[in-house]
Design a protein around this motif. Structure first.
Motif, PDB file in Angstrom:
ATOM      1  N   LYS A  58       0.837  -1.212   0.000  1.00 15.49           N
ATOM      2  CA  LYS A  58       0.000   0.000   0.000  1.00 15.49           C
ATOM      3  C   LYS A  58       0.870   1.260   0.000  1.00 15.49           C
ATOM      4  CE  LYS A  58      -3.274  -2.281   3.046  1.00 15.49           C
ATOM      5  NZ  LYS A  58      -3.850  -2.224   4.413  1.00 15.49           N
ATOM      6  N   LEU A  59       1.922   1.236   0.819  1.00 16.72           N
ATOM      7  CA  LEU A  59       2.746   2.443   0.970  1.00 16.72           C
ATOM      8  C   LEU A  59       3.588   2.706  -0.274  1.00 16.72           C
ATOM      9  CD1 LEU A  59       3.234   4.347   3.551  1.00 16.72           C
ATOM     10  CD2 LEU A  59       5.487   3.309   3.563  1.00 16.72           C
ATOM     11  N   ARG A  85       1.865   4.109  -3.330  1.00 13.62           N
ATOM     12  CA  ARG A  85       1.106   5.353  -3.152  1.00 13.62           C
ATOM     13  C   ARG A  85       1.900   6.566  -3.643  1.00 13.62           C
ATOM     14  NH1 ARG A  85      -2.151   7.166   2.295  1.00 13.62           N
ATOM     15  NH2 ARG A  85      -3.110   8.980   1.331  1.00 13.62           N
ATOM     16  N   GLU A 106      -6.848   5.177   6.160  1.00 13.03           N
ATOM     17  CA  GLU A 106      -7.779   4.064   6.352  1.00 13.03           C
ATOM     18  C   GLU A 106      -9.142   4.591   6.828  1.00 13.03           C
ATOM     19  OE1 GLU A 106      -7.087   1.024   5.501  1.00 13.03           O
ATOM     20  OE2 GLU A 106      -4.901   0.856   5.545  1.00 13.03           O
ATOM     21  N   TRP A 146     -10.689   6.748   3.650  1.00 14.20           N
ATOM     22  CA  TRP A 146     -11.242   5.922   2.575  1.00 14.20           C
ATOM     23  C   TRP A 146     -12.221   4.861   3.088  1.00 14.20           C
ATOM     24  CZ3 TRP A 146      -5.549   5.438   0.819  1.00 14.20           C
ATOM     25  CH2 TRP A 146      -5.216   6.521  -0.002  1.00 14.20           C
ATOM     26  N   GLY A 147     -12.373   4.793   4.392  1.00 13.74           N
ATOM     27  CA  GLY A 147     -13.286   3.785   4.963  1.00 13.74           C
ATOM     28  C   GLY A 147     -12.769   2.370   4.823  1.00 13.74           C
ATOM     29  N   THR A 148     -11.455   2.220   4.649  1.00 13.20           N
ATOM     30  CA  THR A 148     -10.896   0.883   4.367  1.00 13.20           C
ATOM     31  C   THR A 148     -10.574   0.070   5.619  1.00 13.20           C
ATOM     32  OG1 THR A 148      -8.862   2.135   3.980  1.00 13.20           O
ATOM     33  CG2 THR A 148      -9.960   1.236   2.059  1.00 13.20           C
ATOM     34  N   TRP A 149     -10.706   0.674   6.792  1.00  7.35           N
ATOM     35  CA  TRP A 149     -10.457  -0.120   8.002  1.00  7.35           C
ATOM     36  C   TRP A 149     -11.370  -1.352   8.015  1.00  7.35           C
ATOM     37  CZ3 TRP A 149      -6.349  -0.555  10.548  1.00  7.35           C
ATOM     38  CH2 TRP A 149      -5.609   0.515  11.050  1.00  7.35           C
ATOM     39  N   LYS A 150     -12.643  -1.137   7.645  1.00  6.65           N
ATOM     40  CA  LYS A 150     -13.594  -2.253   7.721  1.00  6.65           C
ATOM     41  C   LYS A 150     -13.197  -3.365   6.748  1.00  6.65           C
ATOM     42  CE  LYS A 150     -16.777  -0.329   4.348  1.00  6.65           C
ATOM     43  NZ  LYS A 150     -18.027   0.341   4.070  1.00  6.65           N
ATOM     44  N   THR A 151     -12.698  -2.971   5.556  1.00  5.54           N
ATOM     45  CA  THR A 151     -12.301  -3.978   4.573  1.00  5.54           C
ATOM     46  C   THR A 151     -11.099  -4.764   5.083  1.00  5.54           C
ATOM     47  OG1 THR A 151     -12.943  -2.320   2.935  1.00  5.54           O
ATOM     48  CG2 THR A 151     -11.924  -4.315   2.099  1.00  5.54           C
ATOM     49  N   VAL A 152     -10.168  -4.056   5.698  1.00  6.95           N
ATOM     50  CA  VAL A 152      -8.967  -4.723   6.217  1.00  6.95           C
ATOM     51  C   VAL A 152      -9.308  -5.602   7.412  1.00  6.95           C
ATOM     52  CG1 VAL A 152      -6.762  -4.309   7.377  1.00  6.95           C
ATOM     53  CG2 VAL A 152      -7.388  -2.933   5.397  1.00  6.95           C
ATOM     54  N   LEU A 153     -10.015  -5.021   8.373  1.00  2.99           N
ATOM     55  CA  LEU A 153     -10.217  -5.735   9.640  1.00  2.99           C
ATOM     56  C   LEU A 153     -11.176  -6.920   9.507  1.00  2.99           C
ATOM     57  CD1 LEU A 153     -10.257  -2.715  12.122  1.00  2.99           C
ATOM     58  CD2 LEU A 153      -8.392  -4.300  11.617  1.00  2.99           C
ATOM     59  N   ILE A 201     -14.939   1.193  14.943  1.00  2.00           N
ATOM     60  CA  ILE A 201     -14.642   1.579  13.558  1.00  2.00           C
ATOM     61  C   ILE A 201     -15.970   1.980  12.940  1.00  2.00           C
ATOM     62  CG2 ILE A 201     -13.759   0.840  11.318  1.00  2.00           C
ATOM     63  CD1 ILE A 201     -11.588   0.893  13.434  1.00  2.00           C
ATOM     64  N   LEU A 202     -16.145   3.268  12.742  1.00  2.00           N
ATOM     65  CA  LEU A 202     -17.451   3.749  12.269  1.00  2.00           C
ATOM     66  C   LEU A 202     -17.503   3.809  10.753  1.00  2.00           C
ATOM     67  CD1 LEU A 202     -17.935   6.565  14.896  1.00  2.00           C
ATOM     68  CD2 LEU A 202     -18.999   4.333  14.892  1.00  2.00           C
ATOM     69  N   ARG A 232     -22.144  -4.548  11.970  1.00  2.00           N
ATOM     70  CA  ARG A 232     -20.809  -4.125  12.403  1.00  2.00           C
ATOM     71  C   ARG A 232     -20.441  -4.756  13.741  1.00  2.00           C
ATOM     72  NH1 ARG A 232     -18.048   0.324  10.259  1.00  2.00           N
ATOM     73  NH2 ARG A 232     -18.944   1.047   8.314  1.00  2.00           N
ATOM     74  N   LEU A 236     -16.461  -4.751  14.383  1.00  2.00           N
ATOM     75  CA  LEU A 236     -16.004  -3.393  14.059  1.00  2.00           C
ATOM     76  C   LEU A 236     -16.424  -2.405  15.135  1.00  2.00           C
ATOM     77  CD1 LEU A 236     -16.760  -3.360  10.233  1.00  2.00           C
ATOM     78  CD2 LEU A 236     -14.528  -3.546  11.324  1.00  2.00           C
ATOM     79  N   ILE A 237     -17.588  -2.648  15.729  1.00  2.00           N
ATOM     80  CA  ILE A 237     -17.982  -1.829  16.875  1.00  2.00           C
ATOM     81  C   ILE A 237     -18.344  -2.762  18.030  1.00  2.00           C
ATOM     82  CG2 ILE A 237     -18.748   0.112  15.478  1.00  2.00           C
ATOM     83  CD1 ILE A 237     -21.545  -0.651  15.845  1.00  2.00           C
ATOM     84  N   ALA A 271     -15.049  -0.422   0.039  1.00  2.00           N
ATOM     85  CA  ALA A 271     -14.038   0.589   0.369  1.00  2.00           C
ATOM     86  C   ALA A 271     -12.665  -0.006   0.091  1.00  2.00           C
ATOM     87  CB  ALA A 271     -14.159   1.010   1.827  1.00  2.00           C
ATOM     88  N   TYR A 317      -5.735   4.303  -5.361  1.00  2.00           N
ATOM     89  CA  TYR A 317      -4.570   4.353  -6.256  1.00  2.00           C
ATOM     90  C   TYR A 317      -4.094   2.963  -6.663  1.00  2.00           C
ATOM     91  CZ  TYR A 317      -2.365   3.481  -1.762  1.00  2.00           C
ATOM     92  OH  TYR A 317      -2.041   2.937  -0.548  1.00  2.00           O
ATOM     93  N   LEU A 318      -4.650   1.917  -6.028  1.00  2.00           N
ATOM     94  CA  LEU A 318      -4.263   0.543  -6.383  1.00  2.00           C
ATOM     95  C   LEU A 318      -5.262  -0.019  -7.388  1.00  2.00           C
ATOM     96  CD1 LEU A 318      -3.315  -1.127  -2.950  1.00  2.00           C
ATOM     97  CD2 LEU A 318      -1.768  -0.230  -4.700  1.00  2.00           C
ATOM     98  N   MET A 353      -5.510  -7.399   0.561  1.00  2.00           N
ATOM     99  CA  MET A 353      -6.495  -8.017   1.464  1.00  2.00           C
ATOM    100  C   MET A 353      -6.188  -9.502   1.678  1.00  2.00           C
ATOM    101  SD  MET A 353      -8.195  -5.547   2.395  1.00  2.00           S
ATOM    102  CE  MET A 353      -8.228  -3.850   1.832  1.00  2.00           C
TER     103      MET A 353
END
Lengths: 273, 315
Positions: free
Chosen positions: A11-12, A15, A89, A92-99, A272-273, B48, B53-54, B85, B89-90, B99
């Motif tokens: 990712k880094l 970018r 994260e 872009w709201g990507t925390w949820k996708t990752v976690l 994570i909202l 969630r 997540l929550i 989400a 850029y990827l 992922m």
């Protein structure tokens, strides 16, 4: 965790903003450490650093010159690196996708810090390399001696530079977690780094003794003290021997650990909202 | 065998607002479970919480018996919650590679899931250049990376064109047919009616109904328009009982199995009554949903004019 580190590295490295940061860091470092002073020296003009003259730009001053920007402007860029690594994260709201791929929050956060700190090290090395090239060029052009600092001194300088860069990077990550985004953490971080630190140092500390005492424990003055202890010119913004080099090293290391732990604990605890 | 999803008195409060209120939910292995509720009812908050997540204010969540925060909680769970989400850029493929690393899944799965969602041709393009439908499909691909036994899908057809919606429904059917449990949150009643084995309806944070789609829609009824109406009502009452007959809007509503329509029609004709209309009716899922979630009877929307209502004319 190795898989998470590889994911974060992908990712880094892909970018564009990260490469822009590196380019800006190198450009600013060369401009303010070598190009502007050399132009002043060559033109015979007077200024705040004119008395140091050619000697300040020669290879034997590499360590101090390379890490001289870290208390302020290079530090600001490192803070942005930390914010971007973690705060995006949220943006872009990507925390949820990752976690939801099932890594633990702390594991991902640790992987992010590892990758960001390696990027910070790469940045410090790049500044050293660019500084070495610039000073060698100036020395050759002025027929000055090519006396390089001892390898041990360079390694200590790189280590100290990385430590300072790590502190700002991890602070950026902490601000990103605390404020759940990018814009506000960058804004507030820069206000602190570029404005509040200077106001405290230049205005408040000379007037109030307790502020001067508090300064000895703050991140910026300790970064400046460490740079000063390693030969950084005290005419460089943010570089001032407020405390000794040993104390500064310990304080900065403590900040790195504290910022990292606080960020991890906050991320683990909050929704994570 | 442990059920894929179990919640017990699951509650989430934000200050004085109770988003989810003592929710007991149970999704059985292999079923496609529809999770319905109006906007703000607490569906996404529930999902969630399921995914860790929550954190719940109180109550418990278990996915395959494992609570959130424990290792393996989401090991075989795929999800798409509140839209896709990814890193803009990827490329789609690089997003899935990242992922897959987090999920500890081999790179071989990436081509497979891209093919499943029909995104192989655009996999090398940047995510930022994707249409909404393509982003949604990439989200589903990410949900399938772990070859999940439970898939949680929150409005998966959002942003898809009709063909994309049909593909998504086919995918859900395939997942169900392959024994995968699917928890599907959707606003589209046709989608739920068509795909789901059971349905849970949430309103103001509480589960107000949980049953099969057929049970939720209730018994089918007969609607008769005849002349003279009172004579028709009397004949019908004699035949099926007074409680099962009501006069409404110029006709009769008979609470009786539609299979008795020929018998009732014959009795009315024998009694010299002109039967203008004899229709089998059932409550649409949408109507059932409105009945269950409407804040008060006065604000209940009128029944739909066409569409979901199933009608079979006997006359």
């Amino acid at each position: 965790m190795f898989d998470d580190i590889r994911a974060e590295a992908r990712k880094l490295l892909r970018r564009p903003a990260i490469w822009t940061l590196l380019a800006v860091a190198l450009t600013l470092s060369l401009i303010f450490t070598y190009i502007v002073p050399y132009a002043g020296y060559a033109g015979g003009t007077s200024g705040p650093t004119a008395d140091r003259g050619l000697a300040a730009m020669l290879p034997d001053q590499l360590v101090g010159n390379a890490i001289g920007g870290l208390p302020v402007f290079l530090g600001a860029l490192m803070l942005i690196l930390g914010v971007l690594t973690v705060g995006s994260e949220y943006a872009w709201g990507t925390w949820k996708t990752v976690l939801t791929q099932d890594p633990s929050r702390v594991r991902v956060y640790a992987a992010k810090l590892v990758v960001a700190l390696l990027a910070a090290l790469a940045g410090v090395l790049a500044v050293f390399a660019a500084g070495a090239a610039a000073s060698a060029l100036i020395a050759s052009g002025e027929s000055a001696p090519l006396d390089w600092p001892a390898a041990g001194d360079v390694l200590v300088g790189i280590g100290a530079g990385w430590l300072i860069a790590a502190m700002w990077t991890v602070l950026g990550a902490l601000l990103a977690v605390a404020l759940r985004g990018v814009a506000l953490p960058v804004g507030l971080g820069l206000v602190w780094l570029l404005a509040v630190q200077s106001l405290l140092s230049l205005i408040a500390a000379p007037l109030l003794d307790w502020v001067a005492q508090v300064q000895k424990g703050l991140p910026g003055p300790n970064a400046g003290s460490l740079v000063a202890a390693l030969g950084g010119g005290t005419d460089t913004p943010g570089v001032e021997a407020v405390v000794g080099g040993g104390q500064a090293t310990l304080v900065i290391a403590a900040y790195v650990i504290a910022f990292a732990a606080l960020g991890g604990a906050t991320l683990r605890r909050r929704d994570i909202l | 065998m442990t059920n894929p999803v179990v919640t017990q008195r699951l509650t989430k409060r934000y200050g004085s607002l109770t988003a989810v209120d003592a929710l007991d939910l149970e999704v059985r292995a292999g079923e496609v479970y529809g999770f319905l509720g109006p906007n703000g009812a607490g569906k996404t908050t529930t999902l969630r919480m399921l995914l860790g997540l929550i954190k719940p204010t109180s109550g418990e969540v278990r996915l395959f018996g494992v609570p959130p925060g424990r290792p393996g909680h989401l090991a075989r769970v795929g999800s798409l919650v509140e839209g896709p989400a990814f890193y803009p850029y990827l490329s789609g493929s690089d997003n899935l590679k990242a992922m897959a690393r987090h999920a500890r899944v081999g790179a071989g799965r990436i081509a497979l899931v891209l093919d499943q969602v029909d995104l192989t041709g655009r996999a090398r393009d940047r995510y930022a250049s994707y249409s909404l439908g393509m982003k949604q499909r990439l989200g589903v691909a990410a949900a399938l990376l772990k070859d999940p036994r439970l898939v949680v899908l929150d409005e998966p057809t959002n942003g898809l064109d009709p063909a994309g919606m049909a593909d998504m429904r086919l995918l859900v059917r395939r997942l169900g047919a392959a024994g995968c449990t699917v928890l599907l949150s959707s606003h589209l009643m046709t989608e739920v009616q068509e795909l789901c084995d059971r349905v849970g309806v949430i309103s103001r944070g509480r589960l107000v109904a949980e049953s099969t789609v057929a049970e939720l829609r209730g018994d089918r009824t007969l609607r008769i328009v005849a002349d003279p109406l009172e004579a028709a009502a009397g004949t019908a009452r004699d035949l099926i009982g007074a409680d099962a007959v009501s006069v409404r809007d110029g006709g009769l509503d008979l609470n009786v199995a539609p299979g008795r329509a020929p018998e009732i029609n014959a009795a009315l004709v024998r009694a010299g009554i002109a039967v203008h209309e004899l229709t089998a009716r059932e409550r649409s899922l949408e109507q059932a949903f409105f009945d269950l979630t409407a804040p008060d009877p006065a604000s209940t929307p009128p029944p739909p004019l066409t569409g979901l209502k199933t009608e079979q004319n006997y006359v």
